[in-house]
Enzyme design. Structure first.
Site, PDB file in Angstrom:
ATOM      1  N   SER A  70      17.218   9.804 -29.245  1.00  0.00           N
ATOM      2  CA  SER A  70      17.309   9.183 -30.571  1.00  0.00           C
ATOM      3  C   SER A  70      16.475  10.014 -31.540  1.00  0.00           C
ATOM      4  CB  SER A  70      16.846   7.723 -30.503  1.00  0.00           C
ATOM      5  OG  SER A  70      17.047   7.080 -31.740  1.00  0.00           O
ATOM      6  N   HIS A  78      21.723   9.086 -30.806  1.00  0.00           N
ATOM      7  CA  HIS A  78      21.826   8.171 -31.938  1.00  0.00           C
ATOM      8  C   HIS A  78      21.747   8.981 -33.224  1.00  0.00           C
ATOM      9  CE1 HIS A  78      19.857   4.974 -29.120  1.00  0.00           C
ATOM     10  NE2 HIS A  78      21.123   5.193 -28.829  1.00  0.00           N
ATOM     11  N   ASP A  83      16.722   2.069 -25.737  1.00  0.00           N
ATOM     12  CA  ASP A  83      18.090   2.268 -25.265  1.00  0.00           C
ATOM     13  C   ASP A  83      18.092   3.235 -24.081  1.00  0.00           C
ATOM     14  OD1 ASP A  83      20.929   2.200 -25.176  1.00  0.00           O
ATOM     15  OD2 ASP A  83      20.982   4.116 -26.249  1.00  0.00           O
TER      16      ASP A  83
END
Length: 338
Positions: free
Chosen positions: A164, A191, A283
């Site tokens: 991310s 992401h 995540d």
């Protein structure tokens, strides 16, 4: 109170940003910089919670100022620019320098888009101001030692990666150091803003000998190929083929690192390697638990080389990792594993 330094070479833009932050309780403008050098000095002296950074400025531009700040005194930086922030190259270069987010400079009050863009800026500023950052690794360490050889587990037939915040430059570093004849496919959930997947693939491919592309549903897996998750679809595998899914978001994420890790665990078991990189949140951690239980290998980027020790930190704290390594050792680890 969130203390903010705003950097912009135009007086009208500085006043606009001050007016926007005045709309929201909890923000205080503590410094105004008219060039990148002033932004670095004010950040050093005032130690704000957040810096908003323009890019085109005299003396030192915003990219260089961002890199200086992130190297010397890590501080959350949001690039606020009148340039085309939806340009993939612009956004990725800002992230490579260390910015956490890139948002358009709102128009003047009275413009139909002012309210929405001002609200977006305030939302991003509040979210990014709470991020705990680590010093940025500016360049490879010359002659960095390879990780110590470990007993060989099952040879990895697939590599799954989740990242991310701070992920694009970390991915670029790893992929640039892998050989063109790398013997396994790599699947990546990064992401990133919607509409950036194709541009990210092109950007990563420019510095890597590997083929980098957005994954297509049903596409056969090929060694030496990097498959990125497309917008709004989960990336996984079914046997030796790419499988894209329209399933609901997992813990708010679509694509999801957890979906990817669980998928490769089902299809490859002990022959799967999961790598979790820098990023906010958690995540991928539940998916790594599944991969770990299936006998796969789990590797995390270490705290010292991460922009944010979030996703990878959660995996380490959960006891799911077989290796925790600095960024400059990860490519060698992957070559060993396959």
């Amino acid at each position: 109170m969130i203390r903010v330094v705003v950097a912009d070479d135009m007086e009208a833009s500085l006043k606009l940003l001050e007016a926007i932050f005045a709309l929201e309780p909890g923000f205080e403008i503590v410094g105004r910089a008219r060039n990148g050098e002033e932004a670095v000095e004010l950040t050093r002296r005032l130690k704000p919670d957040l810096v908003t950074m323009d890019i085109e400025m005299p003396v030192m531009n915003g990219f260089d100022a961002t890199l200086r700040i992130m190297t010397e005194l890590p501080t959350p930086i949001v690039v606020v620019s009148g340039q085309d922030v939806n340009s993939v190259g612009f956004a990725l270069n800002a992230m490579k320098a260390g910015a956490l987010a890139v948002v358009p400079k709102p128009p003047a009050p009275g413009d139909p888009d002012f309210d929405a863009q001002a609200r977006h800026l305030l939302t991003m500023a509040r979210a990014m101001a709470g991020v705990n950052l680590l010093p940025r690794v500016q360049s490879p360490r010359p002659g960095a030692a390879a990780p110590e050889a470990r007993p060989q587990r099952t040879r990895a037939r697939v590599v799954a990666i989740a990242a991310s915040t701070g992920g694009p430059p970390a991915l670029s570093r790893i992929l640039s150091e892998l050989p063109a004849d790398f013997r396994a496919p790599l699947l990546v959930v990064q992401h990133i803003a919607e509409g950036f997947a194709e541009g990210l693939a092109k950007w990563l491919g420019e510095s890597s000998p590997l083929r980098v592309k957005v994954g297509d549903d049903g596409e056969p897996l090929a060694p030496g190929t990097v498959y990125l998750a497309p917008d709004r679809r989960h990336l996984g595998v079914k046997g030796d083929r790419i499988e894209l899914s329209d399933a609901p978001p997992i813990e708010g994420f679509k694509p999801s690192g957890t979906y990817l890790f669980e998928s490769v665990a089902r299809s490859f078991g002990p022959a799967a390697l999961g790598l979790i990189l820098t990023g906010m949140g958690h995540d991928g951690v539940k998916g790594l638990a599944t991969l770990h239980a299936a006998g796969g290998t789990v590797v995390a980027q270490d705290k010292e080389s991460s922009v944010i020790f979030g996703m990878n930190g959660e995996a380490v704290l959960g006891g799911l990792t077989d290796e925790v390594l600095p960024l400059d050792a990860l490519a060698y680890l992957l070559m060993q594993a396959v």
